[in-house]
Every structure is written in C-alpha cells, then in structure tokens.
Scaffold this motif. Structure first.
Motif, PDB file in Angstrom:
ATOM      1  N   ILE B 310       2.558   4.428  -0.026  1.00 39.10           N
ATOM      2  CA  ILE B 310       1.747   4.912  -1.146  1.00 39.10           C
ATOM      3  C   ILE B 310       1.556   3.785  -2.161  1.00 39.10           C
ATOM      4  O   ILE B 310       0.442   3.500  -2.595  1.00 39.10           O
ATOM      5  N   ILE B 313      -0.816   1.006  -0.810  1.00 42.28           N
ATOM      6  CA  ILE B 313      -2.251   1.299  -0.837  1.00 42.28           C
ATOM      7  C   ILE B 313      -2.801   0.998  -2.217  1.00 42.28           C
ATOM      8  O   ILE B 313      -3.855   0.397  -2.384  1.00 42.28           O
ATOM      9  N   GLN B 314      -2.032   1.410  -3.234  1.00 44.84           N
ATOM     10  CA  GLN B 314      -2.512   1.186  -4.593  1.00 44.84           C
ATOM     11  C   GLN B 314      -2.519  -0.303  -4.936  1.00 44.84           C
ATOM     12  O   GLN B 314      -3.407  -0.788  -5.620  1.00 44.84           O
ATOM     13  N   GLY B 316      -3.027  -2.706  -2.757  1.00 43.50           N
ATOM     14  CA  GLY B 316      -4.144  -3.304  -2.041  1.00 43.50           C
ATOM     15  C   GLY B 316      -5.465  -3.050  -2.739  1.00 43.50           C
ATOM     16  O   GLY B 316      -6.375  -3.865  -2.681  1.00 43.50           O
ATOM     17  N   ALA B 317      -5.554  -1.912  -3.419  1.00 40.83           N
ATOM     18  CA  ALA B 317      -6.833  -1.545  -4.034  1.00 40.83           C
ATOM     19  C   ALA B 317      -7.064  -2.283  -5.342  1.00 40.83           C
ATOM     20  O   ALA B 317      -8.159  -2.280  -5.868  1.00 40.83           O
ATOM     21  N   LYS B 319      -7.434  -5.198  -5.894  1.00 40.33           N
ATOM     22  CA  LYS B 319      -8.418  -6.276  -5.788  1.00 40.33           C
ATOM     23  C   LYS B 319      -9.824  -5.759  -6.036  1.00 40.33           C
ATOM     24  O   LYS B 319     -10.742  -6.514  -6.262  1.00 40.33           O
ATOM     25  N   GLY B 320     -10.006  -4.428  -5.951  1.00 43.34           N
ATOM     26  CA  GLY B 320     -11.336  -3.846  -6.099  1.00 43.34           C
ATOM     27  C   GLY B 320     -11.817  -3.817  -7.545  1.00 43.34           C
ATOM     28  O   GLY B 320     -11.112  -4.115  -8.457  1.00 43.34           O
TER      29      GLY B 320
END
Lengths: 306, 320
Positions: B310, B313-314, B316-317, B319-320
């Motif tokens: 969990i 995932i956060q 990794g995101a 970078k968005g």
C-alpha cells in the motif's frame, strides 16, 4: 585538500553508479538506438540486413492488418474509463470508519496481485461456452424472456465468449475490470479521499446538498489530480498492452479479433522473423504513447484542480 | 424521537455499505473459488452440466491428489512443475537481489554524490522509462540469439553453443547454455537493472536529512560506510517495497522468458503452465491445480507484505 575530496567523491559517484549504468547501457540505451536503426532495415536474422530507408514505415501505413489491430487496441481501451470510475466509486464506499475494512481492501486487491498466466487460464475456463461458470449461470438463472429478446435483436446468445468475434473483446474487457478495479487505482483514490477535508462535506451538508451533489461538487474535483494520474498511466499501459492475455486465452483470435498492436509486434519479430518491420511498429507505438502523454500533460493541467 | 433518527440513519447506512462491500468482495473471490473447486474435482465432473451454479461449485468428491498429479503428469516435460518452480524461485531471487543492489547504489550516487554529467545521466534514465518494452525487447532478443556466434569468434576454445548439465547427488540436471537463448543468463541478467527502481530509491534517499551523514563524515566515516550504516537502514520501507514489487513482477514475467526459452527444462512457471495447457488443454482440474500452485506464493507474499504494498503504490505515484 578540497580539490581531492571533490575528486574522490566524483570517483565514488562513478563507482556506485557503474554496475547499474553498465546494465542500463547494455540492455536499455543501446537496444533503443539499435531498434531505431533496425526500423530502417529489412532483416530476417539469417541473411544480412538490407537498408530499406522509410519503406517499413510506409508499408505500415498501408498495412490493413495494422489498422485493424490498432482498432482492437483502442476498442479494448474503452474499458479504461469504466475501470477508473469503478475504482473511484469503490474507494468512496470504502472511505469510511468501518470494522474489517482492511479485509475488504485485501480481497479487492487480490486479483491485481495475481494477474498473469494463472488468472488468464482461470478466465479461459470461466468463459468456457459449455461448462464455464458464466454460461452455467446464464443457463440456469438468466430469465428466458430476456434471452429470447436478446436473440431477437440478432445478438449471439448465450455468448460463445472467447471463440466469438462479437464477444471476445467484451470478455477480455470484463476480465480487465475484475483485475484492476480494486487494485492500484483504488488504493490511490483511497489515499486521495483521505486527504479531502471533512469540513467541506460538513459545509455541503449545512447547505442541504445530497450525496450526488456532494460527489460532483467536492469529491470529483478534489480527486482530479489522481484521476489525471491514473488515466495517463492507464492510457500508456493500454496502448502497449493486450499481448499476454490474448496470447494465453485466444492466441489473438478469433480471426484476429483480440490481436493488439503489441501482439502484432510479437508476431512480426518472434514468429515471422521480420525484425526491421517489428522495430518500426514498436517505434510508431512509442511515438503514439509519447504523443498521448504530451497531450495529456498539456491539456490535463487545465481541468485538474490542485 | 428526533434524537434517534440520526442514529438509525447511520445504522442503515452502515448496513447498506457492508452489503455493497460484501457483494463486491464476492465478485472478486468467486473466480478464485471456481478455481479451487475445479482443482479438486475428478476429471469426469468437470465436463458435466449442472442444473444450477451452486451445484457446479461444490465438488461431489474432493480429490486433493490432483495437486501431486500435476507434478507426475508434467515430469516428462523437462522435469515439469518441480523444475519450473525451482527456476522461477532461482531467477526471481537473483533478479530481485541484483536489482535492489544495483538500484540502491546508483540511487545513492544520484542522490548524494556530485560528479560531472550526473544530472544529464539521470535525465537519460528518466527518459527511457516511457519507452515501450517492445522497443528494447527486439534488439535484446537478437543479442541473445547471436551472442553465442559472436563469442565463438572471440573465444573459440569454449563451446558456447553447448547445453550444460550439473550433477547433484549423482543425478544430472539440464542447466542450459552459459549465455544466449535457453540460459539462466538470459533469464536473469537483463532484468537486473532497473531505471524505475533507481528513480524510486533516489526520491526516497533525497528525503533523508543530511545531518547524520555530515556528523558521520566529521567522525571520519567513508562514503561506503555512510551508505551501508546510515542510508540503507533508514530506507528500509522503500527497499522492502522495491523488493516485493520486483519479486512479484519477476514471478509473473512472461514476455521475455517466452522469447528466450525453448527447452522445457529451462522454463519458469508461467511458461511451464502454458506448455502444460498446450498438452492437456481439456484437463481443467489439473490446469486449475497448476494455476493455484503458481499464484499461491504470491498470495502469501501479498498478505505478509501488504503494508509495504500500500505504501509502495503511494510512493510510486508521487512522481505523477
């Protein structure tokens, strides 16, 4: 003194980087350049490569199969907005103080974790026209008058799923819904929702807003950066996707109905030994991915509320 | 009267929520239950029409021996399931160790050490993250296909084309070529370097305050010791996440093994399962038992490492 320290740090920097850099050069950077060069050649791996200029790209534009598979790819991507909306709705329902929410989250996340050859095989069995789970359900629980009605419209019913030109794509899309709806996107939405201030909802309550209005006026704009991010990533993935499941479940069939661009690249490169042509398709795909991402970043900024 | 209304509304809302959550949960689990139910059915029960789905779900007879039968049936396929399991574990472990190590070292260089060309190199890493796998896959395949020929020219004293065997406890096992197609080299080495892992760890290292390192430098600590005694221990969450993601990704890896493997004995589980399907395409109880055995380790890793998933995932995101 300062000079030597700097020199040593630089040397250490290169040494730390070296193992990764060598691998990066050998298996990423050089191959990228090589495949660009390759796209201007015709090569079957046995005879020597022949320079053909832009011929591969021109032939590709006239390749009817390519356009059909591009259409298939885009068709399968129609599942993306549905999947994303599903993830958001699921996250909204889960974003409450409830007992056992962790158990539900794990349950929903499971399909995306194990997605791969194992689950593709499973769905191949679920879609079995005679003994599969779905057609067993249709045969016993689906109302007869509705079945007759659907058949009356000229639609194949019960569906032959993966062996049917009509139903193979929807079948793959439904499987993708099961795979991703509770996965990464939902976790990201959950995190985003937890960042929305409760005061906004309290204010809306005082103004007498109903659930529907609260969702569109508060939730949707507040999670728009996440929507933007998951949409971009899903589009990138969708354009390049579709190979694995089609290879395991349908072999790209029936009659090419589930062959995507990535599958077409596979066929040219690794079934027919058309290395140059395959490289050309891969580069066109890259250009499209790049273009879509660029457009997304340019125009996405206008509709996203930060 | 009015006092209770709010409370009743809450209870109803909770009930509806649980109903919705339960329904969705059933939708997610049903395929897995179908898999489990099929995997223990006798072969004859698989191809039987049932008057309703519930009857189709409950096996009339539970045959756990389908699981060992998967091993027996596939044994002739280059060692079969046991061998594919071994290959999968071996490759996934080596790739994960390699990727986490090289990514961490490179990330440290990018995050903390100054050297000429650093930022340009980092930009190059970032730029390649968007390139579709198919672009690099083609030249990498050609490299594996041709490398034995090239090496024979360079070093003719070694028979690069020969398949090797290893002896363990007096039995010989196929170990594939040294390099090229059908080799552990091809399965593991190209997957050991990741721009994404480097990027993710670099972002994490940047968030570590520099004070500790400065103090350590004054105490005379070298860069390598700072890396191993300060940076790495402080980055455990990020390292755990990368480890789990890499392991899982490799366990499921399909496209690359598919193109570099032809021998059954060198196959990893996804590929083995595929050849199994090719030969026993109607033996659904065995196929489902095989699928179960393939996904079970992932379910366990997931349940154990859920927390890292969990947060990963956060991470990794971001970078968005």
């Amino acid at each position: 003194m300062a000079q030597t320290t700097r020199g040593r740090t630089a040397l250490a920097g290169y040494l730390f980087l070296l193992p990764n850099l060598l691998g990066f050069l050998a298996f990423t950077l050089l191959p990228v350049l090589a495949s660009l060069a390759l796209s201007f050649y015709a090569w079957d791996l046995f005879t020597s490569p022949r320079f053909v200029g832009l011929h591969n790209f021109i032939a590709l534009m006239r390749d009817r199969d390519f356009w059909y598979y591009a259409y298939n790819t885009v068709f399968l991507m129609l599942a993306i907005p549905v999947n994303i909306l599903g993830s958001l709705l699921l996250a909204v329902v889960m974003n409450q103080k409830l007992r056992g929410i962790v158990v539900f989250r794990a349950m929903y996340f499971l399909p995306s974790i194990v997605a791969g050859v194992g689950t593709y095989l499973l769905w191949r069995w679920i879609y079995n026209p005679d003994y599969g789970l779905i057609n067993t359900i249709i045969a016993s629980w689906f109302p007869q008058w509705l079945s007759d009605g659907i058949r009356g419209l000229g639609v194949e019913w019960p569906p032959q799923w993966l062996t049917s030109v009509t139903w193979a794509k929807p079948a793959l899309m439904f499987m993708s819904f099961w795979t991703v709806v509770g996965g990464y996107n939902m976790i990201l939405y959950l995190a985003a929702l937890q960042g929305v201030s409760p005061e906004l909802y309290e204010a809306a309550d005082i103004d007498g807003a109903n659930a529907w209005q609260r969702f569109w006026a508060i939730t949707w704009p507040m999670v728009s950066p996440t929507t933007f991010f998951v949409l971009t990533m899903s589009l990138i993935g969708g354009l390049q996707g579709g190979f694995e499941q089609a290879f395991v479940m349908t072999r790209g069939g029936p009659a090419g109905a589930t062959t995507t661009i990535s599958y077409y690249i596979y066929n040219h490169a690794f079934t027919w030994n058309h290395m140059g042509y395959a490289a050309a398709i891969a580069w066109v795909l890259f250009a499209v991915v790049f273009g879509v991402t660029l457009v997304n970043w340019r125009f996405g900024g206008r509709i996203v509320h930060y | 009267m009015r006092v209770f209304r709010k409370q009743d509304e809450m209870t109803v809302k909770k009930l509806v929520t649980y109903l919705v959550l339960g329904f969705v949960g059933l939708f997610m689990l049903l395929p897995f239950l179908w898999m489990l139910s099929t995997s223990v059915k006798p072969a004859s029960d698989v191809f039987t029409s049932f008057e309703n789905p519930i009857k189709a779900f409950v096996p009339r007879e539970t045959q756990w021996r389908n699981f060992p039968r998967v091993y027996d049936t596939t044994r002739a396929m280059g060692g079969g399931f046991a061998r594919w399991y071994l290959n999968s574990v071996l490759v996934a472990v080596v790739v994960t160790l390699g990727q986490v190590t090289t990514s961490a070292c490179a990330a440290y260089a990018f995050a903390r050490l100054r050297f000429p060309g650093r930022d340009k190199l980092f930009l190059g890493y970032l730029a390649t993250m968007m390139i579709p796998g198919a672009v690099t896959m083609i030249p990498n395949f050609i490299l594996m296909r041709k490398i034995t020929e090239w090496l024979t020219v360079v070093a003719p004293m070694v028979d690069w084309d020969a398949s090797r065997v290893v002896s363990v406890f007096g039995r010989t096992y196929d170990a594939g070529r040294l390099v090229g197609l059908d080799s552990y080299f091809a399965l593991a080495v190209p997957a050991m370097f990741s721009a994404y892992g480097t990027f993710m760890l670099r972002q994490y290292f940047l968030s570590i305050p520099r004070d500790l390192e400065e103090a350590a430098t004054i105490d005379g600590c070298g860069l390598f010791r700072i890396f191993t005694t300060i940076i790495l221990p402080l980055s455990k969450p990020a390292l755990a996440t990368l480890t789990i993601f890499t392991f899982m990704g490799n366990w499921q890896s399909f496209y690359w093994p598919l193109i570099v493997l032809t021998q059954d004995s060198m196959k990893t589980l996804p590929l083995g399962l595929l050849s199994f399907m090719g030969l026993y395409s109607t033996q659904w109880s065995l196929l489902m038992a095989g699928s179960m055995m393939m996904i079970l380790p992932m379910i366990i890793v997931f349940l154990v490492g859920q927390k890292w998933f969990i947060s990963g995932i956060q991470l990794g995101a971001l970078k968005g």
